[in-house]
Design a protein around this motif. Structure first.
Motif, mmCIF file in Angstrom:
data_model
loop_
_atom_site.group_PDB
_atom_site.id
_atom_site.type_symbol
_atom_site.label_atom_id
_atom_site.label_comp_id
_atom_site.label_asym_id
_atom_site.label_seq_id
_atom_site.Cartn_x
_atom_site.Cartn_y
_atom_site.Cartn_z
ATOM 1 N N TRP A 162 57.522 78.811 75.490
ATOM 2 C CA TRP A 162 58.454 78.923 74.364
ATOM 3 C C TRP A 162 58.408 77.600 73.629
ATOM 4 O O TRP A 162 58.791 76.565 74.179
ATOM 5 C CB TRP A 162 59.855 79.201 74.896
ATOM 6 N N THR A 163 57.931 77.603 72.388
ATOM 7 C CA THR A 163 57.773 76.363 71.633
ATOM 8 C C THR A 163 58.747 76.315 70.469
ATOM 9 O O THR A 163 58.701 77.160 69.568
ATOM 10 C CB THR A 163 56.331 76.217 71.116
ATOM 11 N N PHE A 196 56.057 82.328 72.736
ATOM 12 C CA PHE A 196 56.932 82.354 71.562
ATOM 13 C C PHE A 196 56.690 81.049 70.832
ATOM 14 O O PHE A 196 56.600 79.984 71.460
ATOM 15 C CB PHE A 196 58.396 82.442 72.001
ATOM 16 N N GLU A 197 56.599 81.120 69.496
ATOM 17 C CA GLU A 197 56.482 79.907 68.686
ATOM 18 C C GLU A 197 57.420 80.016 67.498
ATOM 19 O O GLU A 197 57.401 80.993 66.764
ATOM 20 C CB GLU A 197 55.051 79.703 68.188
ATOM 21 N N GLN A 198 58.222 78.983 67.305
ATOM 22 C CA GLN A 198 59.152 78.906 66.190
ATOM 23 C C GLN A 198 58.519 78.102 65.064
ATOM 24 O O GLN A 198 57.971 77.020 65.298
ATOM 25 C CB GLN A 198 60.435 78.213 66.665
ATOM 26 N N ILE A 199 58.615 78.629 63.855
ATOM 27 C CA ILE A 199 58.219 77.906 62.642
ATOM 28 C C ILE A 199 59.463 77.886 61.765
ATOM 29 O O ILE A 199 59.971 78.940 61.390
ATOM 30 C CB ILE A 199 57.044 78.608 61.927
ATOM 31 N N THR A 253 58.691 76.430 79.669
ATOM 32 C CA THR A 253 58.005 77.501 80.379
ATOM 33 C C THR A 253 58.984 78.267 81.248
ATOM 34 O O THR A 253 59.675 77.666 82.080
ATOM 35 C CB THR A 253 56.858 76.941 81.238
ATOM 36 N N GLY A 254 59.027 79.570 81.042
ATOM 37 C CA GLY A 254 59.869 80.448 81.844
ATOM 38 C C GLY A 254 61.300 80.513 81.347
ATOM 39 O O GLY A 254 61.762 79.656 80.585
#
Length: 131
Positions: free
Chosen positions: A32-33, A114-117, A45-46
């Motif tokens: 998850w970023t 998951f990546e947030q922008i 992570t997790g």
């Protein structure tokens, strides 16, 4: 359940304040970023790391922090959620609105990342003490 249905369920859980439901799609190796420049930037992570470093931190720092989904795009193994964050910082009392996109990636039906922008500038400004 299709990939887009998994993410639709995540957002429904978010709307109802169901943290367990929000974390349900994450496996122990899911990354998850949170975007660089965002107050919770980093890769976790997790579900336990995401809970502690993202959702509990947001709950501690913000009142009324919400994500409003505008579009949910199904690209098979990638799902994109586009919307808006809003909230009021507990310490400063300042509110913000910021546009955001979430990239959800799957492999073999399992959520891998998951990546947030996000436009983090309004979020950071709301949290910053005025001098």
């Amino acid at each position: 359940m299709s990939t887009v249905d998994v993410i639709r369920a995540h957002y429904a859980a978010s709307d109802s304040g169901d943290l367990a439901g929000m974390l349900a799609p994450l496996g122990p190796k899911t990354t998850w970023t949170e975007a660089a420049g965002f107050p919770y930037a980093g890769t976790y992570t997790g579900p336990d790391e995401v809970r502690a470093h993202v959702f509990e931190a947001i709950g501690r720092d913000w009142d009324g922090y919400t994500f409003t989904l505008a579009d949910l795009l199904d690209a098979g193994d990638t799902v994109v959620g586009v919307g808006t964050y809003t909230g009021t910082h507990r310490r400063t009392g300042r509110s913000f609105t910021a546009r955001v996109a979430h990239l959800w990636r799957f492999d073999g039906g399992e959520l891998t990342s998951f990546e947030q922008i996000v436009d983090s500038a309004p979020v950071v400004a709301a949290a910053r003490e005025q001098s």
